[in-house]
Enzyme design. Structure first.
Site, PDB file in Angstrom:
ATOM      1  N   HIS A 121       0.844  -1.195   0.000  1.00 20.76           N
ATOM      2  CA  HIS A 121       0.000   0.000   0.000  1.00 20.76           C
ATOM      3  C   HIS A 121       0.879   1.245   0.000  1.00 20.76           C
ATOM      4  CE1 HIS A 121      -3.439   2.514   0.705  1.00 20.76           C
ATOM      5  NE2 HIS A 121      -2.847   3.057   1.746  1.00 20.76           N
ATOM      6  N   ASP A 140       0.927   5.138  -0.181  1.00 23.28           N
ATOM      7  CA  ASP A 140       0.183   6.401  -0.127  1.00 23.28           C
ATOM      8  C   ASP A 140       0.892   7.464  -0.959  1.00 23.28           C
ATOM      9  OD1 ASP A 140      -1.936   5.778   1.791  1.00 23.28           O
ATOM     10  OD2 ASP A 140      -0.303   5.534   3.229  1.00 23.28           O
ATOM     11  N   ASP A 149      -7.797   1.196   2.107  1.00 20.70           N
ATOM     12  CA  ASP A 149      -7.497   2.202   3.137  1.00 20.70           C
ATOM     13  C   ASP A 149      -8.439   3.407   3.207  1.00 20.70           C
ATOM     14  OD1 ASP A 149      -5.984   2.866   5.361  1.00 20.70           O
ATOM     15  OD2 ASP A 149      -4.522   4.042   4.243  1.00 20.70           O
ATOM     16  N   ASP A 174       1.577  -1.328   4.458  1.00 22.13           N
ATOM     17  CA  ASP A 174       2.024  -0.050   3.911  1.00 22.13           C
ATOM     18  C   ASP A 174       3.479  -0.137   3.450  1.00 22.13           C
ATOM     19  OD1 ASP A 174      -0.423   0.702   4.813  1.00 22.13           O
ATOM     20  OD2 ASP A 174       0.269   2.250   6.195  1.00 22.13           O
ATOM     21  N   HIS A 222      -6.575   9.358  -0.264  1.00 21.99           N
ATOM     22  CA  HIS A 222      -7.258   9.301   1.036  1.00 21.99           C
ATOM     23  C   HIS A 222      -6.467   9.880   2.208  1.00 21.99           C
ATOM     24  CE1 HIS A 222      -5.195   5.374   0.512  1.00 21.99           C
ATOM     25  NE2 HIS A 222      -4.839   5.600   1.760  1.00 21.99           N
TER      26      HIS A 222
HETATM   27 ZN   LIG Z   1      -3.312   4.787   2.783  1.00 21.95          ZN
END
Ligand SMILES: [Zn+2]
Length: 1144
Positions: A167, A169, A281, A418, A562
């Site tokens: 994941h 971000d 998420d 993550d 997000h």
């Molecule tokens: Zn995230």
């Protein structure tokens, strides 16, 4: 027989129309003649007056014509309807499943409130039955003990897909670029090496923003390797969006745009189309996202962050897999297969089965000696010949327990977390150890288990195979998954409002981007038509502009992440996002200005582009990423100054344009006709009761054609000849010193209440606070409507969790009404164009404005709040509307601006759980009225008591709320937020206040929201510069039907020439559903159609579409893409339709 009757009706309509028009003209001519004769000897001084009267008459004629147009449109619609009903009787209907619009007195094409009984699971019902008691479930803390006998898989073995994921971000604790440098590129580099080593290894990837950045650094050979991995099914791009978008605050324009950007990239570089969605998420899930994914061709999706009580309930019912259906759709048309992850998180401890202390032992990245470990204190062991049996059986037990929560023997087990798989060692640890376990399963058929690495689509294909073999289908589900709680009473309703300055900036960029996309596409089409050879004007920087557009799309797309629009990133990351949004706005403005320049020139040969000497400037300046726009005063002289206005909406609009000038004696005329516009000069306030003597505001009433660019002249007039606003000041017990040289100040009235009114509505406000108390419509409908402001604090006990960026954890005392030791200064302004009441409090300035206009703009109250809570600690400011609308515990809030969702305020839930996201609208209603708050930015909303609606304006919180961010949110800014408030009569709405119903905004609310979110764009020529002759640009003959929204007209990239515009554009149309129970009176100038069939050529006339091909929502070349012939398209209410068009 049908055609005969139809034709007869058509002829009749035609005759009636002709007679009506001829009579009208004749009458007006007679009247005019008589009046002119009467005044034949009028002195010269009255010429102006004469002109004014003539103007009024022309206006009236225009109005009559437009009302005639409406009558004709209605007749045409009734003809169509008549035809359609005959067709239905013949059985040859071409209508939607639920096109029920023939109720007497009901608008054609509207949607009646309908019960949401089209799904077997309705989220509102689930909320009604759940106790939300949060008992301890044992090893699965939020769940229950799962049992199995062991022989369940004897006939059908358990089939496991272990799906490696990482994941990433695009910005959170670090900026997008820093994450890329430190982690993401290593992950992807290793992915390429590791997957190429062994065909059994697989991986999924979601964020195209990162993937495309990495791709740009690859050489040809590496790119071929990536393509091979995609082709042979080892690497799957899931969802395919630019980011894994937030689903609470994001508006559907941006949600779709980031999906288009990602899908177009994937198509171009990898030649594939995503088929499964992956959203592990985002903080709660919305069916609007589901709708877009389905429309983009996805078949399946995975979601994760859902209230733990809902997960537990679904696990018991075995409804964690379902067909997610739109509440407004009775057909399976919008269904998509959805898998909800059952446990707390998407990390390894919470994905193999119910017991995290066991699952953590199978996260081989946490092997002893590494940097991460298991908090449950039992470390993983590397798999050896000695322990493989014991380890395999331990893991299998978890798999089997998890499998009992689903209906099929196929099991999805994600493997990742993550920013995982950074180092080569981690790849080896995971893949080698798991392969040993899988091999053990293979060698022991008596275990009845088959496990392998898989992609998401591998899993879903197996699932669908099992479902069809078993001849079963999944249950359907309607509704959404807000408001998310991950544990206890930790509801994630804080992020609905966190960093509201940037939530507003997001929508500003969105409206600029849409306007620029449309104007740029129209400019290219006009240029090609002008040249006649399909090419563009050489001096026009189409290539550079297209790059600016692409960068703008990508900035907006990145911000839908997000942790971006949610306001949950670290301070420097927020500044990075803000800078991207800000620069994009500036760059897009350049595209807008030079497109407008070319379109407006009468003599196109005069066009030349010089970036250093722009032909047009915006009328405001934004000085920094965290600054509000400031209007640039226009210096007036004897020469008229040109003002250019672009109407970015597809509707004819009567609207008020305000600019600042350096003189109190100014007027505005239509540059084409010389017609003076109704205008008002208002003060620009240096202090609340101190007017500037140098700068003034002129506000004029503009009649804007759809998508048109028009020129006005601002001219200096003789002293005192322009209409000026008049002011009254109030301050309880302490009258202010007033300084207003150019404006009249009236003595305060003795009445208890202040009042302003236009012909549609009157409001009364308190003399002490200036805040509204009561509202009355012209129809006679009166509603108590008190505006209040209040503070929430957070919990104060040392051991209690406190509010932060994600969580809203208010103190037990609840909201405290705002009070100030100093009484507020109240300023009432009254003028011919608008009147308003402004209250200056220490933490906010609140203005309610009424426009003296005929159209929908006259019916809504414009509310603006300028909020500044930078001096506060652990406080949240809310604006509350307290009315006597009898809505009970129900209200409606929108999901992503796309649809309305019923909400129920439940006493069994804590206060913070009753807050919901609002991107664009919320309303309360009873049998006779509806009160709608339309919003230009995303915020949290609640209706905690009957008749009340409250929105959170800003929050300043000193501490982290333990979700990984590691900081509070204290970077508040001076923040502007803007609303329209509508009170409407409801007719025949007596069925409401019953079961869960699907409701839609009224037609008036849709139009009002459109104007609020897409205000006119104002530009002027630099002062030194004499403009050549301009000609207004009016691309459409008439407004689109009022239920059809031009979502975008987005130029597509050239397939051959990278970063250049092609001749094709994506035409995105959204046909809105609107409510039947409120009939706007008088009806809007636009029309709507009962039929779902729309002729796109007629709609956009005189624009010419060379070809129109219906497409998926992300415009991927698809086998199903079909030529729309002869340009008749089906637009079902509520649906977005996408077309690939060639404009010329
Ligand atoms: Zn995230």
């Amino acid at each position: 027989m049908v055609t005969k009757r139809g034709r007869l009706l058509g002829v009749l309509v035609g005759i009636i129309f002709c007679i009506a028009v001829m009579t009208l003209y004749h009458l007006l001519e007679l009247m005019q003649g008589a009046e002119l004769q009467h005044r034949v000897n009028t002195p010269v001084v009255h010429v102006n007056e004469e002109l004014f009267h003539l103007q009024k008459k022309i206006d009236r004629l225009e109005r009559l014509l437009s009302s005639n147009n409406r009558v004709v449109a209605e007749l045409r619609d009734s003809l169509l309807h008549h035809k359609a009903s005959l067709e239905i009787r013949r059985g040859g209907a071409n209508m939607g499943l639920d096109s029920s619009h023939s109720r007497a007195g009901v608008l054609p094409g509207c949607r009646s409130a309908s019960e949401t009984k089209n799904s077997s699971v309705q989220m509102l019902d689930v909320y009604d039955i759940l106790p939300f008691d949060n008992p301890d479930g044992g090893v699965w803390k939020q769940g229950f003990e799962i049992s199995y006998s062991g022989n369940e898989w004897n006939k059908q073995p358990l089939e496991i897909f272990l799906v490696p994921h990482s994941h990433n971000d695009p910005g959170w604790l670090k900026t997008f670029d820093l994450y890329y440098q430190d982690q993401t590129r290593h992950i992807l580099d290793n992915m390429l090496i590791k997957l190429s080593e062994d065909r059994r290894k697989k991986m999924i990837w979601a964020e195209v923003s990162y993937f495309s950045k990495w791709w740009a650094e690859l050489d040809g050979q590496q790119r071929d390797m990536v393509k091979r991995l995609v082709q042979n099914g080892q690497l799957e791009l899931v969802t395919g969006g630019w980011v894994m978008a937030d689903e609470a605050n994001a508006h559907y324009f941006a949600l779709l745009d980031q999906l288009i950007e990602g899908h177009q990239w994937i198509q171009k570089h990898l030649g594939v189309k995503p088929s499964s969605g992956w959203a592990v998420d985002p903080f709660g899930h919305s069916p609007s996202m589901t709708y877009l994914l389905k429309g983009a061709g996805l078949k399946n999706m995975v979601i994760q962050r859902v209230h733990y009580a809902v997960k537990k309930h679904f696990a018991r019912q075995q409804t964690l897999e379902f067909l997610w259906r739109q509440n407004w759709d009775a057909s399976p048309h919008s269904d998509i297969t959805c898998h909800m992850m059952p446990f707390y998180s998407y990390d390894v401890p919470h994905t193999c089965g119910p017991n995290p202390s066991v699952c953590c032992q199978f996260d081989f990245h946490r092997l002893p000696g590494g940097r991460v470990f298991c908090p449950w204190k039992i470390p993983p062991q590397a798999i050896t010949e000695q322990n493989v049996q014991e380890r395999a059986l331990l893991l299998l037990d978890q798999y089997r327990q998890k499998s009992r929560l689903f209906r099929s023997p196929v099991l999805l087990v994600p493997l990742g977390d993550d920013f995982r798989f950074v180092e080569s060692r981690e790849w080896d640890a995971q893949f080698t150890n798991y392969q040993k376990l899988f091999d053990y399963f293979d060698e022991h058929p008596q275990l009845h288990v088959k496990a392998r690495f898989g992609t998401l689509s591998d899993y879903f294909q197996a699932l669908h195979r099992h479902l069809s073999a078993a001849e079963t289908t999944l249950p359907t589900l309607g509704g959404d998954f807000f408001t998310y709680a991950d544990r206890d009473d930790h509801y994630w309703s804080g992020f609905f409002t966190s960093r509201p300055f940037y939530k507003r900036l997001d929508r500003t960029l969105e409206s600029v981007l849409r306007a620029t996309e449309i104007l740029f596409s129209l400019t290219l089409a006009e240029m090609r038509r002008f040249r006649g050879d399909g090419r563009l004007v050489e001096s026009f920087p189409a290539h550079e502009h297209f790059q600016r557009l692409t960068a703008g799309r990508r900035s907006l797309a990145l911000f839908q992440h997000h942790d971006a629009i949610t306001g949950t990133a670290r301070d420097p990351v927020v500044v990075d996002y803000g800078t991207r949004l800000f620069h994009s706005i500036l760059n897009l403005r350049q595209v807008l200005q030079s497109s407008a320049h070319w379109l407006l020139l009468l003599d196109k040969n005069l066009y030349h582009h010089d970036q250093s000497k722009p032909f047009l400037l915006m009328d405001d300046v934004i000085s920094a990423q965290d600054a509000l726009p400031q209007k640039t005063p226009l210096a007036l002289s004897d020469e008229p100054r040109s003002l250019i206005v672009f109407n970015p909406t597809e509707q004819q609009q009567t609207t008020v344009i305000s600019i600042t000038v350096d003189s109190a004696d100014a007027s505005v005329v239509d540059a084409e006709t010389g017609r003076p516009m109704a205008a008002q000069i208002s003060a620009v306030w240096e202090e609340p009761s101190q007017a500037s003597t140098k700068v003034f505001q002129i506000s004029f009433v503009a009649e804007l054609h759809p998508l048109a660019l028009v020129e006005y002249h601002v001219i200096k007039v003789s002293t005192g000849s322009a209409d000026r606003a008049g002011y009254t000041f109030y301050r309880h017990g302490n009258p202010p010193t007033v300084n207003t040289e150019h404006f009249q100040v009236f003595r305060p009235e003795d009445n208890v209440l202040l009042s302003i009114r236009n012909k549609h509505v009157q409001i009364w406000s308190s003399q002490e606070t200036g805040l509204m108390q009561k509202l009355q419509l012209q129809s006679g409908l009166v509603r108590e409507l008190r505006v209040q402001f209040a503070w929430y604090g957070t919990r104060t006990n040392r051991n209690q969790d406190k509010s932060g960026a994600y969580l809203f954890l208010p103190g037990e005392e609840g909201a405290q009404l705002y009070s100030s030791s100093e009484p507020p200064l109240i300023r009432v302004s009254r003028g011919p164009v608008f009147s308003d009441i402004t209250s200056h409090f220490r933490h906010f300035t609140h203005t309610v404005r009424l426009f003296h206009l005929d159209g929908h703009a006259g019916k809504a109250l414009e509310i603006s709040n300028m909020v500044d809570i930078r001096s506060e600690a652990n406080r949240e400011l809310v604006m509350r509307l307290v009315s006597n609308v009898a809505n009970g515990n129900r209200f409606y809030s929108d999901l992503n601006g796309f649809q309305m969702q019923q909400r129920r305020t439940l006493a069994k839930l804590p206060l913070q759980a009753n807050f919901y996201p609002m991107s664009s609208a919320a309303f309360l209603q009873d049998t006779s009225s509806r009160l709608t708050l339309l919003s230009a930015q995303s915020q949290g909303v609640a209706s905690l008591r009957p008749g009340e609606l409250e929105v959170v304006l800003d929050r300043r919180l000193q501490q982290d709320d333990n979700r990984g961010l590691g900081q509070g949110i204290t970077d508040n800014k001076l923040t502007a937020n803007l609303y329209n408030l509508l009170l409407e009569d409801r007719k025949g709405g007596a069925t409401e206040v019953g079961g869960a119903s699907v409701e839609h905004l009224s037609m008036l609310a849709h139009l009002s929201s459109l104007s609020l979110c897409h205000p006119p764009i104002t530009m002027f020529a630099p002062s030194h510069h004499q403009l050549p002759k301009l000609r207004p640009f009016r691309p459409l003959h008439s407004s689109l039907p009022c239920d059809i929204h031009l979502l975008n007209l987005r130029t597509l990239e050239d397939a051959q020439e990278a970063e250049s515009p092609s001749q094709e554009a994506a035409l995105l149309l959204h046909r809105k559903g609107f409510d039947c129970n409120s009939t706007p009176e008088p009806a809007p100038v636009c029309t709507w159609s009962v039929h779902e069939e729309v002729n796109l050529h007629d709609l956009f006339s005189p624009l010419h579409f060379h070809s129109i091909r219906r497409s998926g929502l992300t415009l991927l070349p698809d086998d199903k893409e079909e030529e729309v012939e002869p340009h008749v398209a089906q637009l079902r209410p509520m649906e977005i339709s996408a077309y690939r068009v060639r404009l010329d």
